[in-house]
Design a protein around this motif. Sequence first.
Motif, PDB file in Angstrom:
ATOM      1  N   GLY A 251       0.431  -1.158  -0.244  1.00 11.13           N
ATOM      2  CA  GLY A 251       0.032  -0.155  -0.010  1.00 11.13           C
ATOM      3  C   GLY A 251       0.479   1.395  -0.349  1.00 11.13           C
ATOM      4  N   THR A 252       1.678   1.423   0.228  1.00 12.64           N
ATOM      5  CA  THR A 252       2.825   1.960   1.151  1.00 12.64           C
ATOM      6  C   THR A 252       4.302   2.065   0.016  1.00 12.64           C
ATOM      7  OG1 THR A 252       3.700   2.220   2.792  1.00 12.64           O
ATOM      8  CG2 THR A 252       1.803   3.445   3.132  1.00 12.64           C
ATOM      9  N   ALA A 253       4.538   0.927  -0.270  1.00 13.49           N
ATOM     10  CA  ALA A 253       5.468   0.848  -1.283  1.00 13.49           C
ATOM     11  C   ALA A 253       5.343   1.040  -2.836  1.00 13.49           C
ATOM     12  CB  ALA A 253       6.387  -0.854  -0.596  1.00 13.49           C
ATOM     13  N   VAL A 254       4.159   0.633  -3.003  1.00  8.33           N
ATOM     14  CA  VAL A 254       3.805   1.247  -4.845  1.00  8.33           C
ATOM     15  C   VAL A 254       4.119   2.392  -5.081  1.00  8.33           C
ATOM     16  CG1 VAL A 254       2.347   0.552  -6.616  1.00  8.33           C
ATOM     17  CG2 VAL A 254       3.046  -1.348  -4.653  1.00  8.33           C
ATOM     18  N   ARG A 255       5.124   3.146  -6.044  1.00  5.94           N
ATOM     19  CA  ARG A 255       5.091   4.221  -5.553  1.00  5.94           C
ATOM     20  C   ARG A 255       3.038   4.457  -6.928  1.00  5.94           C
ATOM     21  NH1 ARG A 255       7.938   7.433  -2.277  1.00  5.94           N
ATOM     22  NH2 ARG A 255       9.396   5.929  -2.660  1.00  5.94           N
ATOM     23  N   SER A 256       3.317   6.183  -6.399  1.00  8.11           N
ATOM     24  CA  SER A 256       1.439   6.480  -6.851  1.00  8.11           C
ATOM     25  C   SER A 256       1.649   7.432  -6.784  1.00  8.11           C
ATOM     26  CB  SER A 256       0.622   5.499  -5.917  1.00  8.11           C
ATOM     27  OG  SER A 256       0.265   6.093  -4.939  1.00  8.11           O
ATOM     28  N   GLY A 257       0.464   8.266  -8.118  1.00  7.36           N
ATOM     29  CA  GLY A 257       0.509   9.253  -7.920  1.00  7.36           C
ATOM     30  C   GLY A 257      -0.075  10.349  -6.563  1.00  7.36           C
ATOM     31  N   PRO A 258       0.179  11.546  -6.611  1.00  6.96           N
ATOM     32  CA  PRO A 258      -0.186  12.388  -5.721  1.00  6.96           C
ATOM     33  C   PRO A 258      -1.261  12.143  -5.359  1.00  6.96           C
ATOM     34  CG  PRO A 258       0.527  14.250  -6.944  1.00  6.96           C
ATOM     35  CD  PRO A 258       1.213  12.335  -7.698  1.00  6.96           C
ATOM     36  N   ARG A 259      -2.517  12.268  -5.993  1.00 10.87           N
ATOM     37  CA  ARG A 259      -3.660  11.642  -5.479  1.00 10.87           C
ATOM     38  C   ARG A 259      -4.467  10.727  -5.036  1.00 10.87           C
ATOM     39  NH1 ARG A 259      -5.178  16.783  -3.280  1.00 10.87           N
ATOM     40  NH2 ARG A 259      -5.433  18.559  -4.395  1.00 10.87           N
ATOM     41  N   SER A 260      -3.332   9.688  -5.627  1.00 16.33           N
ATOM     42  CA  SER A 260      -3.450   8.618  -5.850  1.00 16.33           C
ATOM     43  C   SER A 260      -4.203   7.814  -3.522  1.00 16.33           C
ATOM     44  CB  SER A 260      -2.777   7.760  -5.497  1.00 16.33           C
ATOM     45  OG  SER A 260      -2.955   6.238  -5.552  1.00 16.33           O
ATOM     46  N   ARG A 261      -5.230   7.493  -4.312  1.00 19.17           N
ATOM     47  CA  ARG A 261      -5.809   6.559  -2.957  1.00 19.17           C
ATOM     48  C   ARG A 261      -5.806   5.210  -2.511  1.00 19.17           C
ATOM     49  NH1 ARG A 261      -7.130  10.402   0.650  1.00 19.17           N
ATOM     50  NH2 ARG A 261      -7.695  12.516  -0.642  1.00 19.17           N
ATOM     51  N   TRP A 262      -4.827   5.068  -4.001  1.00 22.11           N
ATOM     52  CA  TRP A 262      -4.143   3.672  -2.713  1.00 22.11           C
ATOM     53  C   TRP A 262      -3.433   2.679  -2.370  1.00 22.11           C
ATOM     54  CZ3 TRP A 262      -4.083  -1.319  -4.910  1.00 22.11           C
ATOM     55  CH2 TRP A 262      -2.971  -2.082  -4.677  1.00 22.11           C
ATOM     56  N   PRO A 263      -2.421   3.805  -1.263  1.00 22.77           N
ATOM     57  CA  PRO A 263      -2.173   3.539  -0.015  1.00 22.77           C
ATOM     58  C   PRO A 263      -3.365   3.266   1.266  1.00 22.77           C
ATOM     59  CG  PRO A 263      -0.880   5.314  -0.460  1.00 22.77           C
ATOM     60  CD  PRO A 263      -2.221   4.917  -1.751  1.00 22.77           C
ATOM     61  N   PHE A 264      -4.353   3.925   0.798  1.00 19.87           N
ATOM     62  CA  PHE A 264      -5.762   3.873   1.891  1.00 19.87           C
ATOM     63  C   PHE A 264      -6.662   2.891   1.687  1.00 19.87           C
ATOM     64  CE2 PHE A 264     -10.365   4.935   3.253  1.00 19.87           C
ATOM     65  CZ  PHE A 264      -9.973   5.136   5.043  1.00 19.87           C
ATOM     66  N   ARG A 265      -7.287   2.641   0.236  1.00 17.23           N
ATOM     67  CA  ARG A 265      -8.151   1.364  -0.183  1.00 17.23           C
ATOM     68  C   ARG A 265      -7.238   0.145   0.596  1.00 17.23           C
ATOM     69  NH1 ARG A 265      -8.695   4.393  -5.648  1.00 17.23           N
ATOM     70  NH2 ARG A 265     -11.029   5.104  -5.205  1.00 17.23           N
ATOM     71  N   THR A 266      -5.345   0.629   0.904  1.00 14.17           N
ATOM     72  CA  THR A 266      -5.361  -1.451   0.774  1.00 14.17           C
ATOM     73  C   THR A 266      -4.949  -1.071   1.635  1.00 14.17           C
ATOM     74  OG1 THR A 266      -2.580  -0.295   0.377  1.00 14.17           O
ATOM     75  CG2 THR A 266      -3.713  -1.347  -1.596  1.00 14.17           C
ATOM     76  N   ALA A 267      -5.082   0.118   3.289  1.00  8.40           N
ATOM     77  CA  ALA A 267      -5.652  -0.442   4.413  1.00  8.40           C
ATOM     78  C   ALA A 267      -6.779  -0.887   4.388  1.00  8.40           C
ATOM     79  CB  ALA A 267      -5.808   1.447   4.456  1.00  8.40           C
ATOM     80  N   VAL A 268      -8.085  -0.419   3.794  1.00  8.91           N
ATOM     81  CA  VAL A 268      -8.935  -1.292   3.348  1.00  8.91           C
ATOM     82  C   VAL A 268      -8.949  -2.225   3.590  1.00  8.91           C
ATOM     83  CG1 VAL A 268     -11.175  -0.848   2.993  1.00  8.91           C
ATOM     84  CG2 VAL A 268     -10.371   1.011   3.047  1.00  8.91           C
ATOM     85  N   LEU A 269      -8.331  -2.890   2.392  1.00  6.93           N
ATOM     86  CA  LEU A 269      -7.891  -4.324   1.722  1.00  6.93           C
ATOM     87  C   LEU A 269      -7.385  -5.811   3.542  1.00  6.93           C
ATOM     88  CD1 LEU A 269      -7.776  -7.063   0.194  1.00  6.93           C
ATOM     89  CD2 LEU A 269      -5.555  -6.176  -0.595  1.00  6.93           C
ATOM     90  N   VAL A 270      -6.557  -4.732   3.961  1.00  8.21           N
ATOM     91  CA  VAL A 270      -6.190  -5.190   5.301  1.00  8.21           C
ATOM     92  C   VAL A 270      -7.206  -5.412   6.834  1.00  8.21           C
ATOM     93  CG1 VAL A 270      -4.449  -5.041   7.259  1.00  8.21           C
ATOM     94  CG2 VAL A 270      -3.719  -4.626   4.901  1.00  8.21           C
ATOM     95  N   ALA A 271      -7.896  -3.867   6.609  1.00 11.26           N
ATOM     96  CA  ALA A 271      -8.884  -4.404   7.742  1.00 11.26           C
ATOM     97  C   ALA A 271     -10.354  -5.944   6.996  1.00 11.26           C
ATOM     98  CB  ALA A 271      -9.627  -2.888   7.509  1.00 11.26           C
ATOM     99  N   GLY A 272      -9.965  -5.410   6.072  1.00  7.73           N
ATOM    100  CA  GLY A 272     -10.935  -6.769   5.674  1.00  7.73           C
ATOM    101  C   GLY A 272     -10.662  -7.937   6.197  1.00  7.73           C
ATOM    102  N   ILE A 273     -10.012  -8.013   5.719  1.00  8.90           N
ATOM    103  CA  ILE A 273      -8.559  -9.622   6.113  1.00  8.90           C
ATOM    104  C   ILE A 273      -8.802  -9.458   7.514  1.00  8.90           C
ATOM    105  CG2 ILE A 273      -6.108 -11.013   5.674  1.00  8.90           C
ATOM    106  CD1 ILE A 273      -5.990  -9.476   3.098  1.00  8.90           C
ATOM    107  N   ALA A 274      -8.499  -8.714   8.429  1.00  2.58           N
ATOM    108  CA  ALA A 274      -8.530  -8.900   9.393  1.00  2.58           C
ATOM    109  C   ALA A 274      -9.743  -8.943  10.106  1.00  2.58           C
ATOM    110  CB  ALA A 274      -8.077  -7.430  10.350  1.00  2.58           C
ATOM    111  N   VAL A 275     -10.844  -8.598   9.849  1.00  2.00           N
ATOM    112  CA  VAL A 275     -12.651  -9.140  10.348  1.00  2.00           C
ATOM    113  C   VAL A 275     -12.431 -10.741   9.714  1.00  2.00           C
ATOM    114  CG1 VAL A 275     -14.601  -8.832   9.617  1.00  2.00           C
ATOM    115  CG2 VAL A 275     -13.288  -6.873   9.699  1.00  2.00           C
TER     116      VAL A 275
END
Length: 286
Positions: A251-275
């Motif tokens: 989520g944070t290692a992959v370089r993305s655009g300055p407005r990318s929501r990729w880090p937060f969306r991967t955090a949501v994915l991790v939360a889903g796995i945690a559930v």
Amino acid sequence: MSLHPSGVLPRSSGRVVALLRACHPEPAAAVTVFVAVLAAGAGRGPGPSVAVALAVLAGQLSIGWCNDAVDARRDTACRRGDKPVGTGELPRAAAGAAAGATLLLCVPLSLFCGLAAGAAHLVGVAAGWAYNLRLKRTVLSPLPYAVGFASLPAFVTLGPPLSAWPAWWATTAGALLGVGAHLANVLPDIEDDLATGVRGLPQRLGRPACRRLAPVVTAAAVGVLVVGPPGATGVTAWVLAVAAVVAAVAGTAVRSGPRSRWPFRTAVLVAGIAVGHLLLHAPDMA
């Protein structure tokens, strides 16, 4: 849905679409689904689980609309095209009214799920509002996320028929996931935040530090879920743990655009796995 001859939506329909965009639909939907699934897995039953989902949805909508109403001038100054209030598509008063209405609705919906459970959920919702109104600008900005996410297992287990405090590992993992989500969520906006006077903890730490810290915190949450529950850790639990850590790092290692929501969306994915991890130990959660 009909269109005017000009090809644009009628004003009332456009207002509804703008409201939906302003409520932070992705996290609102994700949190609602996660908690509903957790309630069902913990044995709350179909009816109570639906009630839990409605209460969580109302709380999340109120926090999302409050956020956009409070940040309207900042979003305009930063030219946030994804913020309907900031672009003028949605009046600030409309977002504020929607936030207030859903907050009022959240109170009876939460208490309907049980007084203790409802109180725990309302503490979490109050933390979200406190973040929007004040704490996001202070060094205490992670605290509302920690309290809000930690309150969700309590909302599930304090209601009947469970009526018990959640296990320490469920609450601790929730708090850590909340802090990790906060760090990931602000990554795309750090420069804009600093330019408009928002100096929460991530903004003070800076982008490089947040990139390194976010996966560490979320991985720590997964670690708690691995070592906390009683009994031996099965193969499924280890597979979920590895998947969560890989997603958190990516989520944070992959370089993305300055407005990318990729880090937060991967955090949501991790939360889903945690559930999913919590569901493996649902009988031990309370």
